[in-house]
Every structure is written in structure tokens, then in C-alpha cells.
Write a protein that holds these residues in place. Sequence first.
Motif, short mmCIF file in Angstrom:
data_model
loop_
_atom_site.label_atom_id
_atom_site.label_comp_id
_atom_site.label_asym_id
_atom_site.label_seq_id
_atom_site.Cartn_x
_atom_site.Cartn_y
_atom_site.Cartn_z
N PRO A 232 0.84 -1.21 0.00
CA PRO A 232 0.00 0.00 0.00
C PRO A 232 0.87 1.25 0.00
O PRO A 232 1.98 1.26 0.55
CB PRO A 232 -0.81 -0.12 1.29
N SER A 234 0.69 3.91 1.62
CA SER A 234 0.98 4.48 2.95
C SER A 234 2.01 3.69 3.73
O SER A 234 2.38 4.08 4.84
CB SER A 234 -0.32 4.59 3.76
N GLU A 317 -0.55 -0.97 5.66
CA GLU A 317 -1.11 0.37 5.64
C GLU A 317 -0.59 1.19 6.82
O GLU A 317 -0.60 0.72 7.96
CB GLU A 317 -2.64 0.31 5.68
N GLU A 329 -8.94 -0.09 7.31
CA GLU A 329 -8.54 -1.49 7.09
C GLU A 329 -8.68 -2.33 8.36
O GLU A 329 -8.75 -3.55 8.30
CB GLU A 329 -7.10 -1.56 6.59
N HIS A 442 -8.06 6.43 1.87
CA HIS A 442 -6.98 5.66 2.49
C HIS A 442 -6.36 6.38 3.69
O HIS A 442 -5.33 5.95 4.21
CB HIS A 442 -5.91 5.35 1.45
#
Length: 511
Positions: A232, A234, A317, A329, A442
Motif C-alpha cells: 500500500p 501508505s 497500511e 482497514e 486511504h
Amino acid sequence: MPLSRCLSIVGLSVLLFGLVGLFPPEAYAQEAKRAPNVVFILIDDMRYDAAACLGHPFLKTPHIDAMAKNGTNFTNAFVTTSLCSPSRASILTGQYMHKHHVVDNNHTDLSNVVFFPQYLQKAGYKTGFFGKWHMGGGTDQPRPGFDQWVSFRGQGHYYPPGPKWTLNVNGKSVPQKGYITDELTDYAIDWLDTLDKDDPFFLYLSHKAVHAQFYPAERHKDLYTDAKIVPPASQANTKENYEGKPMWVKNQRNSWHGVDFPYHSSLDIAEYYRDYCRCINAVDDSVGRVRQYLKDHDLEENTVVMLMGDNGFLFGEHGLIDKRNAYEESMRVPLIIEGPGYFPKDKTETAVVANVDIGPTVLELAGIKTPQQMDGMSFVKIANGQMPASKWRKNLLYEYYWEWNFPQTPTMFALRGERYKFIQYHGIWDTDELYDLENDPHEMHNLIDDPGLQSTVRDMRNALNKELAERNAMQVPFGAKRGNGSNLRRESGSDAAEFPQSVLRQKDAKN
């Protein structure tokens, strides 16, 4: 005699026999509709995107996909605490953690709560529990509310670790024979075969999968070998990713629940995730077997099948793994419900629903009113377009209490709304968080100090504090500390976070 009349008589008999204390009168409907069977399938640590129909790039889940096509997909489903035992207690009681007091995965006292299957039993349902209980890992003894019981201690094992590892089947120790996802499904289907066709049933299939460590079934161990797993955005350890983030997030990166030192090991997160996906396939097989049984035995038209995750899971993440925090998430889960005549077919429902709503929803399907002690609400009417959106919740309360076992995640409270999420931390010197989920799904940009959103911060903070006060939740229950917990850091890992720029001054409080 019609089934609805039978159920009403059973409910009346319960009241006459003096069970007013444990089962209050308001829990029973005066006139019940035709009561469907209910199958509730709970998947451990199943992310909101862990199926092909949920947008996953390579997972093959034909049976879960078929459920979604034939039912309702709740795309804004959440848990009120992203941790196994508290979430499971919230499902079974319809209550928030601050009320049922199952605050961690350690020792639990459930003597003062009522599980919603107990109401179903009193209304004439046959009830069966199969799988992971996990509220009090020291025992696997049968719990109230279930006529049939198949479980195991703690987290259980995908494959039996030895001949002495057993399941608890109605109070007796029985050796586990094979892969746990398949075996639990065997037990559940065998139980269905014993039921009288005229008896309504509630089947709670609580899979160990897909909890770590991930061991796929032998038939799935080579799946997705060529699938490309992209970290991801991030996850990168960059200044941009951590700008404005709480210090605890950066610090957790180099911890038991972070990508720099995952579970205090050199675990490869991408390969770890690949095995997670492989384990999902046995769950999909299980869903297919249950659905096929219902079809083969002419039960599908009068059975509601629910599939849900007990919490989400992070795979990099924000530099994190596992769960507990209030990021999407972690707290967002799949919820797919199939039930011809009870839930619409091939529908996407965007109303914010939660694990505390499962009990009230199942009880409404059975013709039983929501008991007063429950915090959740039935979403039958909102899913069927019989309730205006203005009558449904606009914000969902989230809570998590610090655990001594895993000291890297602080106590937190959050309000998750349709557009904004506000996260407030307790007992830690750090910054709170505000995210615009519409423009930043996100959660990459913390807007807590945005000058143009200070009224939003103020309003959501006030709303959060008001809800906590109204729910008598202005206190933090906690378990007894028994050690230092998983508090190690890797010397070669990322450095500790610096204080955010917003709190730094040169001369005084203003400059």
C-alpha cells in the motif's frame, strides 16, 4: 398449527414461567412473522476487500460472489472494537465493549450478559455453535444459548498439532482430525441433518480462518503464486506519509504490530498476505458447501445466510500490521446477507451498520423485539427501503482500550460518519485525527489542524463526548497488567517519531 402462531405461544409461555429478569418482556414480539432459519458465518480477520466481489484484484471466491449476487452487500459495515474477543462479545450481546466489559483477549467474565441466541432458544429455535469462541481462552466448555456445541481452546489450530489436540463436542473431548475450516463445516452440516424440518434453526459457524499464522489447506497451498502483491502507498517510510500523523503510528512501525519488526521477526509481509489469501479459499469452499446443502434440502427460500468478518486486518497500511486501531482497514469488515424475501437481491447497501446490529437484526427476523440492554439496531428495514435514511445512524462509535500485552496501540475513541472520521486518543501525548473519507479514502492526510475544518473538529469532538457521556462510557475498563508485553524494537528499524510541527514553538505558546 402455523409456525408464527407457535412462536407467539412459545414467547408467551416464557413470560408466564417467570423469566422476566433474564429475558425481559419487551424482548418478545406480540405477533411474529414467518420466522426464517438463520446461518451466521463469522470469518476471523477478514478484511472488507477480501473477496472478488469486494474488489480484490486476484482472489477467486465464486461462492461468496454468488452470495453477493443473490443478496445484499453492505459496503459500510464496521466493528465497534477491532479485536477478536470484544468484537465477538459485541456480536453476541448487541452491546458496545464499555457495556459488556470484554475488553481484551485475556480473561473474560460473561456472567452478567445475555447472548442473543438465548432469546432464539426461548422462541423455539434449535441453535448450534461451531468454531472459535475465544472469549476466555482457558476453557472450551459449552456456553449458554446453544443446543449443539463444537469449539476449541483459544485460537485453535488449522491442522491438529498432535494426537492430544481435541475439539469440545457438547462437553466431550474429540480429536481434531483434519483441516479446521473443513472439519467445522462437516460438523455444522451433520448437525443440520439431525434437525426436524419443522424446527427453525440458528447456525453460528465461527471459523478459525483466517487468523494468523496462516496455514492454507493442502489443496490451496500453491494458489496465487504468480500474483503480484503491491505494498500500500501508505507503507513507505517517508516524511510525506507521516506528516501530521500521530507519533504512536510512526513508533508502532518498529514494533510487534509494525512492518519493520512484525511479530518481533523478519516476516515477509507480502508472502504473509499471500498465505492469508490462500486461507480465504477454504472459507469460500465452506460457504459453497453450506449454500449447496440449503439448496439440496429445499431450505434456501426460508433461510437467511449472513457472512461477516470479526474485524479487519492491516497488511502494511500506515506501516502497520494486524488490527486494533480505528483506520478503515482495521475496523471495516465485509457483510453479505442472502435471504430471498428478506433481503434484496444483487443490492449494494451503503448505510453504516455494525457488529452490534447483528443480534437485533436476527431477532427481528425471528419476530423478537430488540431487548432494551442492546445498543445495536436491526437493519432489516433500512436494507429493504422501509426506513428513511434520516432515521438511521449518521455516525458510528468506535472504541479500543489499551492492552498491556500490546502496549504500542493507545486507547482511542472515534466517530465514523458518512464523510468524516474523527479519532480521539486517551492517555497519550499526541495528536488526534480527522479524515475526509470522500476525498481521502486511504486516510493519508490528517486534517485535524486544517483551519477550514475547525468547526468540523469541534462538532465531531462534542458529538463523540456527548455520545460517550450518554452511554455512561466516560471510563476506561482494563485488564490486570501481568508483564511488559510485546514492547521490543529493532535497532536497525525506523527511528522514533518527532513531535508534530503543530505543537512546536520557539518562544512562547503563540510563537
